[in-house]
Motif scaffolding. Structure first.
Motif, short mmCIF file in Angstrom:
data_model
loop_
_atom_site.label_atom_id
_atom_site.label_comp_id
_atom_site.label_asym_id
_atom_site.label_seq_id
_atom_site.Cartn_x
_atom_site.Cartn_y
_atom_site.Cartn_z
N CYS A 164 11.80 -51.98 2.97
CA CYS A 164 10.97 -53.01 2.32
C CYS A 164 11.24 -53.05 0.81
O CYS A 164 10.89 -54.00 0.14
CB CYS A 164 9.50 -52.75 2.58
SG CYS A 164 9.15 -52.47 4.33
N GLU A 183 6.08 -47.86 5.59
CA GLU A 183 5.11 -47.82 6.69
C GLU A 183 5.57 -46.99 7.88
O GLU A 183 4.89 -46.08 8.32
CB GLU A 183 4.81 -49.27 7.11
CG GLU A 183 3.65 -49.44 8.03
CD GLU A 183 2.35 -48.91 7.44
OE1 GLU A 183 2.15 -48.97 6.22
OE2 GLU A 183 1.53 -48.41 8.23
N THR A 226 9.61 -57.06 2.58
CA THR A 226 8.39 -56.69 3.31
C THR A 226 8.24 -57.58 4.54
O THR A 226 8.90 -58.61 4.66
CB THR A 226 7.17 -56.81 2.40
OG1 THR A 226 7.17 -58.11 1.79
CG2 THR A 226 7.20 -55.77 1.30
N CYS A 227 7.35 -57.19 5.45
CA CYS A 227 7.18 -57.92 6.70
C CYS A 227 6.95 -59.41 6.41
O CYS A 227 6.21 -59.76 5.48
CB CYS A 227 6.00 -57.35 7.49
SG CYS A 227 6.40 -55.76 8.21
N CYS A 286 5.94 -52.47 0.09
CA CYS A 286 5.47 -52.08 1.41
C CYS A 286 3.96 -51.76 1.35
O CYS A 286 3.44 -51.34 0.31
CB CYS A 286 6.26 -50.88 1.94
SG CYS A 286 5.99 -50.61 3.71
N ASP A 287 3.32 -51.97 2.49
CA ASP A 287 1.86 -52.02 2.59
C ASP A 287 1.03 -51.22 1.59
O ASP A 287 0.18 -51.77 0.91
CB ASP A 287 1.44 -51.55 3.99
CG ASP A 287 1.83 -52.53 5.07
OD1 ASP A 287 2.61 -53.46 4.79
OD2 ASP A 287 1.37 -52.38 6.20
N ALA A 345 1.34 -56.20 3.51
CA ALA A 345 2.16 -56.33 2.29
C ALA A 345 2.01 -57.72 1.69
O ALA A 345 1.78 -57.86 0.48
CB ALA A 345 3.62 -56.03 2.62
FE1 FES Z 1 6.94 -52.41 4.89
FE2 FES Z 1 5.80 -54.08 6.82
S1 FES Z 1 6.85 -52.17 7.07
S2 FES Z 1 5.87 -54.25 4.67
#
Ligand code: FES
Length: 619
Positions: free
Chosen positions: A82, A114, A222-223, A150-151, A229
């Motif tokens: 990410c 994550e 990121t996702c 990332c989150d 995120a």
């Molecule tokens: Fe890093 Fe979803 S795994 S933002």
């Protein structure tokens, strides 16, 4: 440059250098540049002298060292996809800093990804916030750009940055692009979960799921959905911390690099103004952030993070509670059609105008006097919106007259099962009938018990059962894992059941969906917790309209169960064998021991008590 000009310039440099050397002998009163926060040797002038000796080893000139020093937190890691674009972002940030007369210096902090963090990334969020806070405080920085994505990284950096209270500017890495499989778009991580659920239900075979595995995350970033995120990126922009386009520009886009350059430029002026996060943030900033959270159908994790963030602010601590989220939610519809509540991806949101368009749409319910990091109010920022001159309408960013969900995308539930609150993303429910439901509990003691029994063909469960998972709260399973999305028992999934009412004291990924009650407080690991004494067959009632979550068991019976449990817990604690075992448990030393001793409950942000703004008051 002519030779006479070059000579003049060179003389200036020499003169500057000599002046600065003489400065070594002047009283050290400055709180900026290299002269701030000197290392303690008992002789401040020697500390400055030594600092200059060593920084010159890196090749910096006196001229460079006389500029505002802008730190750049580098959280690149080969185990964090990410954050894969951080090296390019740093180059662009440096360009922005240097073009505006600052000196950019990068330094590392820990990086959390994550799916590469055990037991869970949330376990490490507070550690990262401590790292961020202490490194910002310890080093001679006039402002600091915090690159995360990332989150848990963005909340960790905000928590640390607010506590450090130097000028800080978050910069997110940006979302990944969607992929495609057999002509259908895909994106981590909503589609990871939905396709895995199909595989569990037997409607996808191993070949199919393996091919999908290659396509779900086709680029770094990121996702690509409205997971944690993306939610935290939007919320950070709504708090006033970053350019609005900075919340959604794709990780691999040139727009992302331009935002990085702009952030570098902003950092120099924010350093000059000495604009700190505690000064910039107000109650209204958080009202705006929560309004955005509701309008985007954001991650439930953001509730925990925002509580931790606000509780780092000495003047705002206690001003925002879970009730604030619910109250704002009743007035704000879900306007964004993005997964997991809707159908689209972050790139669609960005192309539809992103936060600039959304905030323009939300303008009537926003607090426009809230300050942003550049010194403009939010209202002034929106006055420059390209969306002000025409009626905006889009399927991705809906008008108030055509929302995706009428209101209360995120709701706060209370009742005897959650006296201190629980959270549900009602807009992500797949079977809306479950928003008003009662059924018998099927209880799992912890995530190991869940893994062992959920697919047992003999498990006594129907589609009307309520799946209850205990033991995954902040203390019970340190880090409060994202195991709240309890899988549908295989035998029911294979019969076509796609949603059930599910309850836990844990969290759920922002990319996940279903009728799921989370963050139940007090968590089951606390001996007086009602969640901790739920038994198989007890009737559980959920009524979202009334914001109620309850256990239909006689109150005397509940008290008796709690009393029995307390006796059991203290007996365990008192046995010398237990004590010895506890002392020798290698998992209970170091950071984990600190975590278990000091983490607070979800409604307070699952932060460490000593890190909150009131931390100093804790005995
Ligand atoms: Fe890093 Fe979803 S795994 S933002």
């Amino acid at each position: 440059m002519s030779s006479s000009k070059m000579a003049e310039s060179s003389n200036k440099t020499v003169k500057h250098s000599l002046n600065d050397d003489y400065d070594l002998l002047k009283p050290i009163t400055s709180t900026s540049g290299l002269r701030q926060g000197l290392t303690s040797y008992g002789d401040a002038h020697f500390s400055l002298f030594l600092r200059k000796v060593f920084i010159k080893a890196l090749g910096y000139s006196e001229d460079a060292l006389s500029r505002p020093i802008i730190g750049i937190i580098n959280t690149y890691s080969a185990l964090n996809p990410c954050h894969s674009n951080i090296p390019q972002l740093i180059e662009a940030v440096k360009r922005g800093v240097h073009l505006n007369g600052g000196l950019a210096v990068e330094f590392p902090t820990i990086s959390i990804a994550e799916s590469f963090s055990s037991p869970t990334s949330m376990f490490l969020r507070n550690l990262m916030s401590m790292d961020t806070e202490e490194m910002i405080k310890a080093q001679p920085l006039d402002a600091c750009i915090m690159i995360g994505g990332c989150d848990k990284t963005v909340p960790a950096q905000l928590m640390g940055g607010i506590s450090a209270n130097k000028p800080v500017l978050p910069l997110v890495t940006g979302p990944m692009m969607p992929g495609s499989y057999r002509g259908k778009r895909l994106g981590a991580c909503t589609d990871c979960r939905s396709n895995w659920a199909e595989f569990r239900a037997g409607t996808r075979d191993i070949e199919d799921i393996s091919m999908l595995n290659e396509e779900l995350a086709p680029t770094g970033g990121t996702c690509g959905v409205m997971g944690t995120a993306s939610t935290m990126a939007c919320v950070t922009a709504a708090l006033g911390f970053m350019p609005l386009r900075g919340a959604s520009a794709p990780a691999v886009s040139s727009a992302r690099l331009r935002i990085a350059e702009e952030t570098g430029a902003n950092a120099v002026s924010v350093a000059a103004a000495k604009r700190t996060p505690q000064e910039m943030l107000s109650k209204e900033s958080f009202f705006n952030a929560i309004t955005v959270l509701q309008a985007i159908g954001g991650s439930t994790n953001a509730v925990v993070h925002l509580m931790a963030i606000v509780n780092r602010h000495p003047e705002l601590q206690g001003e925002i509670t879970l009730e604030t989220f619910d109250e704002i939610g009743r007035k704000v519809p879900l306007l964004i059609d993005l997964k997991p509540s809707g159908d689209n991806y972050m790139t669609d949101f960005h192309n539809a105008g992103g936060m600039l368009a959304l905030l323009y749409m939300l303008r009537p319910v926003l607090h426009l006097q809230a300050m942003t990091i550049t010194g403009q109010t939010l209202g002034e920022v929106l006055d420059t919106s390209p969306f002000r001159s025409f009626t905006f309408s889009s399927e991705i960013i809906r008008p108030f007259s055509n929302p995706l969900y009428p209101s209360s995308s995120l709701v706060v539930l209370r009742g005897n099962l959650a006296p201190k609150g629980a959270v549900m993303k009602a807009s992500a429910s797949k079977d809306r009938r479950l928003l008003q439901h009662s059924g018998p509990a099927v209880v799992f003691k912890n995530s190991i018990d869940l893994a062992q029994r959920i697919d047992d063909p003999d498990l006594v469960v129907t589609k009307d059962s309520v799946l209850v998972l205990q033991g995954i709260g902040p203390i019970g399973n340190p880090g409060m894992p994202e195991a709240g999305l309890i899988p549908i028992p295989r035998k029911l999934a294979m019969a076509g059941v796609t949603d059930m009412l599910r309850l836990s004291d844990g969290r759920m990924s922002g990319t996940a969906g279903g009728t799921i009650v989370l963050h139940i407080s007090p968590e089951s690991a606390i001996p007086t917790s009602v969640l901790g004494v739920v038994r198989n067959g007890d009737i559980i009632v959920c009524d979202v309209e009334r914001r109620y979550i309850g256990l239909e068991v006689d109150p005397n019976e509940i008290q008796q169960r709690i009393a029995e449990r307390q006796i059991l817990v203290s007996a365990e604690r008192d046995t010398s064998a237990g004590e010895v075992a506890k002392k020798r448990d290698p998992a209970k030393r170091g950071y984990r021991a600190l975590y278990e001793r000091h983490v607070n409950q979800a409604e307070d942000g699952a932060d460490f008590d000593f890190l909150t703004a009131a931390g100093q008051d804790i005995a």
